[in-house]
Design a protein around this motif. Structure first.
Motif, PDB file in Angstrom:
ATOM      1  N   ILE A  56     -16.289  -9.590  -1.743  1.00 54.14           N
ATOM      2  CA  ILE A  56     -15.466  -8.626  -2.482  1.00 54.14           C
ATOM      3  C   ILE A  56     -14.168  -8.413  -1.722  1.00 54.14           C
ATOM      4  CG2 ILE A  56     -15.370  -6.338  -3.529  1.00 54.14           C
ATOM      5  CD1 ILE A  56     -18.455  -6.179  -3.111  1.00 54.14           C
TER       6      ILE A  56
ATOM      7  N   GLY B  59      -8.620 -10.170   1.624  1.00 51.09           N
ATOM      8  CA  GLY B  59      -7.783  -9.919   2.799  1.00 51.09           C
ATOM      9  C   GLY B  59      -8.322 -10.693   3.999  1.00 51.09           C
ATOM     10  N   TYR B  60      -8.067 -10.162   5.195  1.00 51.84           N
ATOM     11  CA  TYR B  60      -8.436 -10.878   6.425  1.00 51.84           C
ATOM     12  C   TYR B  60      -9.943 -11.086   6.530  1.00 51.84           C
ATOM     13  CZ  TYR B  60      -3.593 -10.305   7.485  1.00 51.84           C
ATOM     14  OH  TYR B  60      -2.217 -10.378   7.398  1.00 51.84           O
TER      15      TYR B  60
ATOM     16  N   ARG C 246      -2.377  -5.751  -2.715  1.00 49.52           N
ATOM     17  CA  ARG C 246      -3.264  -6.060  -3.844  1.00 49.52           C
ATOM     18  C   ARG C 246      -2.961  -7.471  -4.331  1.00 49.52           C
ATOM     19  NH1 ARG C 246      -6.331  -2.759  -2.408  1.00 49.52           N
ATOM     20  NH2 ARG C 246      -6.209  -0.562  -2.910  1.00 49.52           N
TER      21      ARG C 246
ATOM     22  N   GLY D 165      -4.700 -10.122   0.063  1.00 49.57           N
ATOM     23  CA  GLY D 165      -4.800  -8.724   0.503  1.00 49.57           C
ATOM     24  C   GLY D 165      -3.539  -8.256   1.214  1.00 49.57           C
ATOM     25  N   GLY D 166      -3.723  -7.556   2.320  1.00 51.11           N
ATOM     26  CA  GLY D 166      -2.592  -6.996   3.069  1.00 51.11           C
ATOM     27  C   GLY D 166      -1.632  -8.041   3.597  1.00 51.11           C
TER      28      GLY D 166
ATOM     29  N   VAL E 137       1.858  -8.251   1.851  1.00 47.00           N
ATOM     30  CA  VAL E 137       2.873  -7.189   1.923  1.00 47.00           C
ATOM     31  C   VAL E 137       3.218  -6.769   3.342  1.00 47.00           C
ATOM     32  CG1 VAL E 137       2.197  -6.251  -0.321  1.00 47.00           C
ATOM     33  CG2 VAL E 137       1.153  -5.307   1.762  1.00 47.00           C
TER      34      VAL E 137
ATOM     35  N   LEU F 256       7.921  -5.561   1.862  1.00 50.64           N
ATOM     36  CA  LEU F 256       6.896  -4.668   1.305  1.00 50.64           C
ATOM     37  C   LEU F 256       6.321  -5.159  -0.010  1.00 50.64           C
ATOM     38  CD1 LEU F 256       8.362  -1.070   1.649  1.00 50.64           C
ATOM     39  CD2 LEU F 256       6.372  -2.017   2.834  1.00 50.64           C
TER      40      LEU F 256
ATOM     41  N   ARG G 210     -12.564  -6.822 -10.583  1.00 51.97           N
ATOM     42  CA  ARG G 210     -12.836  -5.682  -9.697  1.00 51.97           C
ATOM     43  C   ARG G 210     -14.337  -5.409  -9.679  1.00 51.97           C
ATOM     44  NH1 ARG G 210      -9.261  -1.018 -11.531  1.00 51.97           N
ATOM     45  NH2 ARG G 210     -10.483  -1.265 -13.412  1.00 51.97           N
ATOM     46  N   VAL G 211     -14.907  -5.396  -8.478  1.00 51.76           N
ATOM     47  CA  VAL G 211     -16.337  -5.081  -8.347  1.00 51.76           C
ATOM     48  C   VAL G 211     -16.537  -3.574  -8.490  1.00 51.76           C
ATOM     49  CG1 VAL G 211     -18.307  -5.060  -6.756  1.00 51.76           C
ATOM     50  CG2 VAL G 211     -16.842  -7.092  -6.931  1.00 51.76           C
TER      51      VAL G 211
ATOM     52  N   ALA H  23     -13.316  -5.372   0.934  1.00 47.70           N
ATOM     53  CA  ALA H  23     -12.339  -4.740   0.044  1.00 47.70           C
ATOM     54  C   ALA H  23     -11.335  -3.884   0.809  1.00 47.70           C
ATOM     55  CB  ALA H  23     -13.067  -3.910  -1.012  1.00 47.70           C
ATOM     56  N   GLY H  24     -11.312  -4.029   2.160  1.00 48.29           N
ATOM     57  CA  GLY H  24     -10.430  -3.224   2.998  1.00 48.29           C
ATOM     58  C   GLY H  24     -11.108  -1.908   3.358  1.00 48.29           C
TER      59      GLY H  24
ATOM     60  N   GLY I 179     -11.160   0.336   0.258  1.00 51.63           N
ATOM     61  CA  GLY I 179     -11.922  -0.242  -0.854  1.00 51.63           C
ATOM     62  C   GLY I 179     -13.406  -0.341  -0.549  1.00 51.63           C
TER      63      GLY I 179
ATOM     64  N   TYR J  27      -0.042   2.718   6.938  1.00 51.70           N
ATOM     65  CA  TYR J  27      -0.147   1.310   6.527  1.00 51.70           C
ATOM     66  C   TYR J  27      -1.418   0.691   7.094  1.00 51.70           C
ATOM     67  CZ  TYR J  27       4.964   1.716   6.039  1.00 51.70           C
ATOM     68  OH  TYR J  27       6.230   2.091   5.707  1.00 51.70           O
TER      69      TYR J  27
HETATM   70  P1  FDA Z   1      -7.200  -5.981   2.947  1.00 54.03           P
HETATM   71  O1  FDA Z   1      -6.688  -4.666   2.507  1.00 54.03           O
HETATM   72  O2  FDA Z   1      -6.241  -6.946   3.545  1.00 54.03           O
HETATM   73  O3  FDA Z   1      -7.892  -6.735   1.714  1.00 54.03           O
HETATM   74  C1  FDA Z   1      -8.764  -6.095   0.834  1.00 54.03           C
HETATM   75  C2  FDA Z   1      -8.645  -6.750  -0.540  1.00 54.03           C
HETATM   76  O4  FDA Z   1      -9.717  -6.296  -1.367  1.00 54.03           O
HETATM   77  C3  FDA Z   1      -7.366  -6.420  -1.284  1.00 54.03           C
HETATM   78  O5  FDA Z   1      -6.729  -7.613  -1.711  1.00 54.03           O
HETATM   79  C4  FDA Z   1      -7.827  -5.567  -2.478  1.00 54.03           C
HETATM   80  O6  FDA Z   1      -7.032  -5.730  -3.635  1.00 54.03           O
HETATM   81  C5  FDA Z   1      -9.235  -6.063  -2.682  1.00 54.03           C
HETATM   82  N1  FDA Z   1     -10.136  -5.090  -3.315  1.00 54.03           N
HETATM   83  C6  FDA Z   1     -10.272  -3.769  -3.020  1.00 54.03           C
HETATM   84  N2  FDA Z   1     -11.245  -3.207  -3.766  1.00 54.03           N
HETATM   85  C7  FDA Z   1     -11.744  -4.190  -4.549  1.00 54.03           C
HETATM   86  C8  FDA Z   1     -12.774  -4.230  -5.544  1.00 54.03           C
HETATM   87  N3  FDA Z   1     -13.508  -3.136  -5.851  1.00 54.03           N
HETATM   88  N4  FDA Z   1     -13.010  -5.406  -6.184  1.00 54.03           N
HETATM   89  C9  FDA Z   1     -12.288  -6.528  -5.877  1.00 54.03           C
HETATM   90  N5  FDA Z   1     -11.300  -6.537  -4.934  1.00 54.03           N
HETATM   91  C10 FDA Z   1     -11.043  -5.381  -4.278  1.00 54.03           C
HETATM   92  N6  FDA Z   1      -1.078  -5.029  10.078  1.00 54.03           N
HETATM   93  C11 FDA Z   1      -0.700  -5.768  11.155  1.00 54.03           C
HETATM   94  O7  FDA Z   1      -1.539  -6.151  11.977  1.00 54.03           O
HETATM   95  N7  FDA Z   1       0.620  -6.091  11.316  1.00 54.03           N
HETATM   96  C12 FDA Z   1       1.591  -5.682  10.452  1.00 54.03           C
HETATM   97  O8  FDA Z   1       2.764  -6.025  10.617  1.00 54.03           O
HETATM   98  C13 FDA Z   1       1.197  -4.876   9.342  1.00 54.03           C
HETATM   99  N8  FDA Z   1       2.123  -4.363   8.467  1.00 54.03           N
HETATM  100  C14 FDA Z   1       1.707  -3.746   7.307  1.00 54.03           C
HETATM  101  C15 FDA Z   1       2.649  -3.378   6.342  1.00 54.03           C
HETATM  102  C16 FDA Z   1       2.215  -2.831   5.131  1.00 54.03           C
HETATM  103  C17 FDA Z   1       3.223  -2.415   4.109  1.00 54.03           C
HETATM  104  C18 FDA Z   1       0.822  -2.662   4.878  1.00 54.03           C
HETATM  105  C19 FDA Z   1       0.323  -2.096   3.586  1.00 54.03           C
HETATM  106  C20 FDA Z   1      -0.091  -3.015   5.852  1.00 54.03           C
HETATM  107  C21 FDA Z   1       0.332  -3.549   7.067  1.00 54.03           C
HETATM  108  N9  FDA Z   1      -0.580  -3.937   8.038  1.00 54.03           N
HETATM  109  C22 FDA Z   1      -0.169  -4.615   9.159  1.00 54.03           C
HETATM  110  C23 FDA Z   1      -2.024  -3.675   7.875  1.00 54.03           C
HETATM  111  C24 FDA Z   1      -2.834  -4.910   7.464  1.00 54.03           C
HETATM  112  O9  FDA Z   1      -2.236  -5.560   6.372  1.00 54.03           O
HETATM  113  C25 FDA Z   1      -4.271  -4.451   7.123  1.00 54.03           C
HETATM  114  O10 FDA Z   1      -4.823  -3.860   8.273  1.00 54.03           O
HETATM  115  C26 FDA Z   1      -5.150  -5.601   6.675  1.00 54.03           C
HETATM  116  O11 FDA Z   1      -4.632  -6.245   5.535  1.00 54.03           O
HETATM  117  C27 FDA Z   1      -6.568  -5.120   6.380  1.00 54.03           C
HETATM  118  O12 FDA Z   1      -7.391  -6.261   6.199  1.00 54.03           O
HETATM  119  P2  FDA Z   1      -8.773  -6.137   5.432  1.00 54.03           P
HETATM  120  O13 FDA Z   1      -9.395  -7.487   5.441  1.00 54.03           O
HETATM  121  O14 FDA Z   1      -9.546  -5.009   6.021  1.00 54.03           O
HETATM  122  O15 FDA Z   1      -8.423  -5.690   3.939  1.00 54.03           O
END
Ligand code: FDA
Length: 497
Positions: free
Chosen positions: A11, A14-15, A104, A108-109, A112, A212, A243-244, A283-284, A287, A437
């Motif tokens: 689900i 992202g990372y 989104r 994932g993150g 942006v 962004l 979406r789950v 899902a982050g 999420g 963020y």
């Molecule tokens: P991540 O949020 O990446 O992925 C989760 C995914 O799950 C998303 O694509 C979402 O749409 C999806 N999802 C959620 N609910 C769902 C559901 N119910 N069903 C299906 N899909 C679902 N970090 C860093 O180290 N250096 C940096 O420079 C930055 N800069 C930065 C700028 C901005 C504007 C933001 C918003 C964030 C950053 N970050 C950052 C933070 C970094 O991007 C963040 O920590 C990681 O993306 C988190 O990785 P995850 O794998 O946890 O979730």
């Protein structure tokens, strides 16, 4: 399609989700990735996949009718504008006391973010993940994550001369004159590509204010790294705009997963039910926490333990600007990719990135995003009457972050004879203290899960994203999220499959 059976369902893309998909597929497991955002692989009518920060359009925000820019005022005037409601790339998700920005879409993150790829100092690691052996992280998993993400550092000679980092050189000069350690911050942006942008030989991205709302060139998002490698195995399927909404135990130890397919205005167009032998929550932080808290409270997964939803932090994010003298311009051309920071973590609890203000005009402002050692942790809970998950973060909890950031900027202001900008976050408002963020936690490692992310009451369910990290990484978080996912999936593949 509805009724299908999959070996591993992930689900989120992202990372955490990307690492899980690649390593499971390499181990011979068929993987289905479910992502509620768009694929972001098709250009719009202007030939671009993403829009820039100066002209936000329908592609910018996740299902909002007005932009919600993190820096929402300039010279005291609000800069937000109306946009069509669309499944755009940046979500500004509002809880009672804080707005949480998230990516989104497939990637994932990584779609942006600024790409700043920072490994915490080893002496700080025990506070980041107390139950994890630092030897294995610094010996194996951080190097593995850095290599797979394509992390690199700016050429210092180019930094010293290029117009697009004048703002960062001003930041360095001010930091050093006040005696603060100044550091280059690694990034996943392709630094050679940025040099060519500056030379005018390739289409611009970092030098065109893209960040962004996505980068069209130059940034090595997960689509170009982990997800490309995962796709090349031939064992990975991705379903964007899905979406789950539910995961429940099914017969024979598998799980029933309910998935809503949505269109680009956010309406549900189909509901599908599949079964999966294993489900990875990626899902982050927000999420995954929202799903698990709801599923526990509503009886879908009642045996999840009492730590679900707890230990959420904002990585101590707080922003501010300083007003420079007229003889200290920061430049009208600013690379949107930050490359350096001021490290006052040990003495003052703050690590401040020198951030761009890519407005295209001279602002005479120095702008910073600080990561601070904020001690507050919030909890997600289910509001049955409202039918939604809430977060009890209080805006006032940012005060320790402001105090820590001030250990840097009060000193610089006093040394330089400068003041804070009061026009960037409202009228006479210095601190950007309404957002993060870097959401982290909500299903903390070795508390809500075992020490490898297993939700032990339900064999075959795992958490593998930022929800595992208890609220702070001392630096930007995605390298740590990636490295922890690499560690956990290696153990899960060896022991559970
Ligand atoms: P991540 O949020 O990446 O992925 C989760 C995914 O799950 C998303 O694509 C979402 O749409 C999806 N999802 C959620 N609910 C769902 C559901 N119910 N069903 C299906 N899909 C679902 N970090 C860093 O180290 N250096 C940096 O420079 C930055 N800069 C930065 C700028 C901005 C504007 C933001 C918003 C964030 C950053 N970050 C950052 C933070 C970094 O991007 C963040 O920590 C990681 O993306 C988190 O990785 P995850 O794998 O946890 O979730």
């Amino acid at each position: 399609s509805s009724g299908a059976h999959v070996a591993a369902l992930v689900i989120g893309t992202g990372y955490g989700g990307s690492v899980a998909a690649l390593r499971l597929a390499e181990a011979g497991v068929n993987v289905h990735l479910i992502e509620m955002g768009q694929a972001w692989d098709t250009p719009g009518s202007d030939g671009r996949i993403f829009c820039n920060t100066r002209e936000p359009d329908y592609r910018s925000y996740w299902l909002r009718t007005r932009t919600k820019a993190p820096l929402n005022y300039f010279l005291g005037f609000p800069i937000d504008r109306d946009i069509p409601r669309h499944t755009g790339v940046l979500d500004a998700e509002e809880f009672g006391g804080i707005t949480v920005y998230q990516g989104r879409g497939v990637g994932g993150g990584s779609l942006v973010n600024g790409g700043m790829a920072v490994t915490p100092k080893r002496e700080n690691f025990a506070a980041v993940l107390p139950s994890v052996d630092p030897g294995e992280m610094y010996g194996t998993y951080y190097p593995r994550a850095n290599a797979a993400l394509g992390v690199g550092t700016i050429d210092p000679a180019w930094f010293d001369t290029t117009a697009c980092y004048q703002y960062a050189r001003v930041g360095r000069k001010h930091a050093q004159r006040s005696g603060f350690p100044f550091v280059f911050v690694p990034d996943v942006y392709d630094w050679d590509y940025m040099k060519q942008e500056a030379a005018g030989t390739v289409p611009q991205s970092a030098l065109a204010g893209e960040i962004l709302y996505g980068n069209n060139h130059g940034k090595k998002s997960l689509q170009k790294t982990y997800l490309a490698r995962a796709a090349a195995t031939g064992r990975v399927t991705v379903s964007p705009l899905h979406r789950v909404t539910s995961v429940t135990p099914a017969a024979g130890g598998a799980y029933t997963v309910v998935i809503e397919q949505i269109n680009t205005t956010g309406d549900t167009v189909a509901t599908k039910t599949v079964t999966a032998d294993r489900v990875f929550f990626a899902a982050g932080s927000v999420g995954t926490s929202k799903l698990l808290v709801k599923l526990k409270a509503t009886g879908a997964l009642p045996a999840l333990n009492g730590e679900i939803g707890k230990g959420w932090g904002d990585n101590g994010n707080v922003m501010c600007g300083r007003a420079n003298h007229l003889w200290d311009p920061t430049g009208k051309l600013q690379s949107s990719i930050p490359c350096c920071g001021i490290d006052n973590w040990a003495a003052g609890g703050a690590f401040a990135e020198v951030a761009p203000l890519p407005t295209g005009i001279e602002t005479f402002a120095s702008f910073y995003l600080s990561i601070t050692n904020n001690p507050h942790r919030a909890q997600f809970s289910w509001n049955a009457a409202a039918g939604r998950v809430e977060l009890n973060w209080q805006t006032a909890w940012k005060q320790p972050s402001i105090d820590m950031a001030r250990t840097i900027f009060d000193k610089i202001n006093s040394k330089e004879g400068t003041i804070y900008r009061t026009d960037l976050f409202g009228v006479y408002k210095i601190w950007g203290d309404h957002l993060t963020y870097h959401p982290l936690g909500g299903a903390v490692l070795n508390k809500a899960t075992d020490n490898y992310g297993r939700l032990t009451a339900y064999p075959g369910l795992y958490v593998i994203d930022g929800a595992l990290i208890p609220g702070n990484t001392t630096v930007n978080p995605f390298v740590t999220i990636t490295a922890l996912a690499e560690r956990n999936i290696e153990r899960i593949i060896a022991a559970d499959l």
